[in-house]
Scaffold this motif. Structure first.
Motif, mmCIF file in Angstrom:
data_model
loop_
_atom_site.group_PDB
_atom_site.id
_atom_site.type_symbol
_atom_site.label_atom_id
_atom_site.label_comp_id
_atom_site.label_asym_id
_atom_site.label_seq_id
_atom_site.Cartn_x
_atom_site.Cartn_y
_atom_site.Cartn_z
ATOM 1 N N VAL A 1 0.826 -1.203 0.000
ATOM 2 C CA VAL A 1 0.000 0.000 0.000
ATOM 3 C C VAL A 1 0.860 1.253 0.000
ATOM 4 O O VAL A 1 0.599 2.217 -0.735
ATOM 5 N N ILE B 1 0.774 4.214 -3.009
ATOM 6 C CA ILE B 1 0.303 5.582 -2.736
ATOM 7 C C ILE B 1 1.400 6.608 -3.002
ATOM 8 O O ILE B 1 1.141 7.702 -3.522
ATOM 9 N N VAL C 1 -1.091 -4.803 -2.344
ATOM 10 C CA VAL C 1 -2.354 -4.288 -2.857
ATOM 11 C C VAL C 1 -3.152 -5.388 -3.558
ATOM 12 O O VAL C 1 -4.388 -5.418 -3.496
ATOM 13 N N VAL D 1 -7.149 2.721 -2.732
ATOM 14 C CA VAL D 1 -5.704 2.949 -2.831
ATOM 15 C C VAL D 1 -5.383 3.718 -4.102
ATOM 16 O O VAL D 1 -4.539 4.637 -4.099
#
Length: 510
Positions: A348, A352, A393, A404
């Motif tokens: 994650v 991001i 993810v 996300v």
């Protein structure tokens, strides 16, 4: 009567996750059974076990009363079980016809593949679904919606007794969906059992006979569709009330952020125009092939503009690539999150921070502390359900993957955010959350362009609706008073007139 399909006490465990926990279900011959549940409830897993894609950890699968052992997808196909995968199973480098008949190509008397027969059969299957796609095209050149049509045609090419459809309409418009429903009803009338996985409750009430609800991998209930309601199914699935209608809140609309005039990017975009103001949600509607995604890609810089004008914040904008769009304060959440938006094999944090490396760096050195802080802030703000910011993810549910992806572009702090099919493959609970996020962004002054094939979604979100057809913008409607019929009338009227003009021109040449 013996059920066509029966699963008994089915359990499936992946490393660290129990996807199915003691689930039982029967489906009769000719029955259309919906599978409903939030992302991660186990719906796709159950379908893949029946279709031989996954092996089961425990329990049994019976077909016409006989227990089926551990089989692969080919053996399931030989039994008459077909599946249309949510994520797609096509080979991009092969043609449409080659994908439809992969491993089952028609042959000539010397054993050579009969390509013409294969193409003709592929074209007939595609036509049955109400669209026109050249069977000689490479799948890599298709849009996600066109690829979904080919997935369905591939399943229909078999001698079916059971058909599992996993979110088959996620990329389809209302017109293509209705055509698919006609085909499904015809199959059911001929005795084919249908297992229909969908997050769209309206589809379940329009198509299905019964519905099995899963929650957290467990059986939560079974209802006859004629004897239940939307609210009851949502409570079984989510455990709370969920509202996805217009919020009715008045937002302050500011200055023009985007102005696109007569933009052309052949062959997909011919002449498209749009203005979007700060704090406004403008939805792009239209049929498959209308050019909506391509128009947005042109604005973002991912597709080269050949004519017309674009301005951002009143200044002329002529991007040479997506980097120029990002530099101008534009973010774009793509339609296909796994192919174009996310890095499923990365965590994650990495996803991001991918768009804002300078923000998470100290000088030339990447700062894990800053990246972790950024990811943690978005996990809290967007309510991303993940055990850790270190979670891959690809292991998250579809709705949380979509969040996300939104976080990845919100980190850029865009003045204009383009969101293409924001709730594709997302359950009703996550859909409500995404609507809340988009409305909150607009309230903060972000200009939003939302591309959606889901007309109820368009009507729930839009301040204004711009309709596209054949690469052109063909009309505009106010979001608070528009109806599905008005949107479809604009889209189909123009498409029909273009088709008629082409027929007349062809006749004149002859």
């Amino acid at each position: 009567m013996v059920p066509r399909v029966e699963v008994r006490n089915l359990t499936k465990t992946f490393p660290g996750v129990r996807a199915l926990d003691d689930v039982s279900m029967t489906v009769e011959a000719g029955e259309i059974r919906a599978l409903l549940g939030e992302n991660g409830a186990g719906k796709s897993t159950l379908g893949k076990i029946v279709a031989g894609v996954y092996s089961r950890t425990a329990g049994a699968v019976l077909f016409d009363g006989a227990e089926v052992g551990d089989i692969d997808e080919r053996a399931a196909g030989d039994l008459g079980i077909g599946i249309v995968h949510q994520e797609g199973s096509l080979v991009p480098q092969l043609s449409v016809a080659e994908n439809i008949f992969a491993g089952r190509q028609p042959t000539k008397w010397l054993g050579q593949v009969d390509k013409q027969v294969m193409r003709d059969r592929a074209a007939a299957l595609i036509a049955e679904l109400g669209v026109a796609i050249d069977p000689t095209l490479k799948v890599a050149s298709l849009s996600p919606a066109q690829a979904q049509i080919i997935e369905i045609a591939k399943a229909l090419s078999r001698d079916l007794r059971v058909l599992i459809l996993d979110e088959p309409t996620a990329a389809l418009t209302l017109t293509e969906t209705e055509k698919l429903f006609e085909v499904v009803r015809k199959l059911a009338a001929n005795g084919v059992s249908i297992i229909y996985v969908s997050h769209r409750l309206a589809e379940i009430f329009a198509l299905c006979d019964s519905v099995t609800v899963l929650k957290d991998g467990k059986f939560a209930g079974m209802r006859r569709v004629a004897e239940t309601s939307t609210d009851e199914l949502i409570r079984l699935m989510v455990g709370r009330e969920v509202h996805i209608k217009r919020d009715g809140a008045a937002r302050r609309v500011g200055d023009i952020v985007l102005e696109a005039t007569n933009v052309g990017a052949p062959p997909f975009v011919r002449s498209a125009s749009m203005t979007v103001r700060a704090g406004e949600i403008v939805c792009l509607a239209g049929l498959i092939g209308a050019g909506r995604t391509e128009f947005c890609e042109t604005i973002f810089g991912a597709r080269r503009r050949r004519s017309g004008d674009i301005s951002i914040g009143g200044r002329p904008f002529d991007p040479t690539g997506p980097w120029d769009g990002k530099a101008a304060g534009i973010g774009m959440v793509p339609e296909d999150r796994k192919r174009s938006g996310l890095f499923p094999a990365m965590d994650v944090v990495s996803n991001i921070s991918a768009t804002v490396m300078r923000k998470v760096s100290t000088g030339a050195r990447y700062s894990q502390r800053k990246a972790d802080a950024l990811a943690s802030a978005f996990v809290d703000e967007l309510r991303i359900a993940t055990p850790s910011i270190r979670q891959l993810v690809g292991n998250l549910s579809g709705g949380n993957q979509q969040k996300v992806l939104l976080a990845k572009w919100l980190a850029v702090e865009p003045r204009l955010l383009i969101v293409d099919e924001p709730t594709r493959g997302v359950d009703v609970g996550a859909r409500s959350e995404i609507y809340r996020l988009l409305r909150a962004l607009a309230a903060r002054g972000v200009a939003l362009v939302v591309v959606s094939s889901d007309l109820p979604e368009v009507l729930a979100l839009a301040d204004r609706i711009i309709v596209m057809a054949e690469g052109n913008t063909v009309g505009e409607l106010p979001g608070d008073t528009a109806t599905e019929e008005q949107v479809l009338r604009l889209a189909t009227k123009y498409t029909a007139s273009v088709a008629e003009a082409r027929r007349d021109a062809a006749a004149a040449e002859v």
